[in-house]
Scaffold this motif. Sequence first.
Motif, PDB file in Angstrom:
ATOM      1  N   THR A   1      -3.904   7.791 -10.133  1.00 54.67           N
ATOM      2  CA  THR A   1      -4.559   6.549  -9.722  1.00 54.67           C
ATOM      3  C   THR A   1      -4.996   5.745 -10.934  1.00 54.67           C
TER       4      THR A   1
ATOM      5  N   ARG B   1       0.829  -1.204   0.000  1.00 57.54           N
ATOM      6  CA  ARG B   1       0.000   0.000   0.000  1.00 57.54           C
ATOM      7  C   ARG B   1       0.865   1.257   0.000  1.00 57.54           C
ATOM      8  N   ASP B   2       1.879   1.276   0.876  1.00 57.89           N
ATOM      9  CA  ASP B   2       2.740   2.451   0.972  1.00 57.89           C
ATOM     10  C   ASP B   2       3.559   2.652  -0.304  1.00 57.89           C
TER      11      ASP B   2
ATOM     12  N   ARG C   1       1.209   3.988  -2.952  1.00 57.64           N
ATOM     13  CA  ARG C   1       0.905   5.396  -2.666  1.00 57.64           C
ATOM     14  C   ARG C   1       2.055   6.293  -3.087  1.00 57.64           C
TER      15      ARG C   1
END
Length: 197
Positions: free
Chosen positions: A161, A130-131, A134
Amino acid sequence: MTNLADRPNSPRGDRRRRELVDAGTALLGLEGWPGVSTRAVAERAGTNPGLIHYHFGGLAGLHTAIFRQAVDLIVGPMVAELMAAPDERAALEAMRELLVRAPADEAGSRLAAELIVGAMRDPALGAVLRDELRQARAHIADRLAALHPDWPRGRLSGAATLITAAIDGVMLHRMIDGELPVGDALSAAADLLEGRP
């Protein structure tokens, strides 16, 4: 658990950690997470299994280091190409080349798939992915901001995105269908970017 932050680093220790992570990453690409055991990694690295605990605090710490390296191997080249492109059309051309080549081999495809499997099964690995994603989206949004300074922040983050999701989707589809017309998909994206019918 051992406090790894207090452990002194040495060139030999750094080299041994790299060897263990490289061995684990290779096993992940060949056999998936079930093949990344303490014994198998130590054997492939030609070292003592106790060093996994010494350097990583155990198998979970090694899994996290392997996961980070695998993310770098799969996601890193894509983001680097996008960052280096002078404009969107050049970025699409770079993506065309990368998506046609990678991950075309079985080990690369397995590695990409195991990232998702690991992230879904282990919350700590999911947080790493996730990090990393991101951070990749933030880099892409920053690059878009340089190309389109008039775009509002929401549009930049939304476009970043969509770009990352499209790349992930095309990679997944190509892993399943090696005959996927990647070039056609990217040509259609270029037409959409330029407002052509």
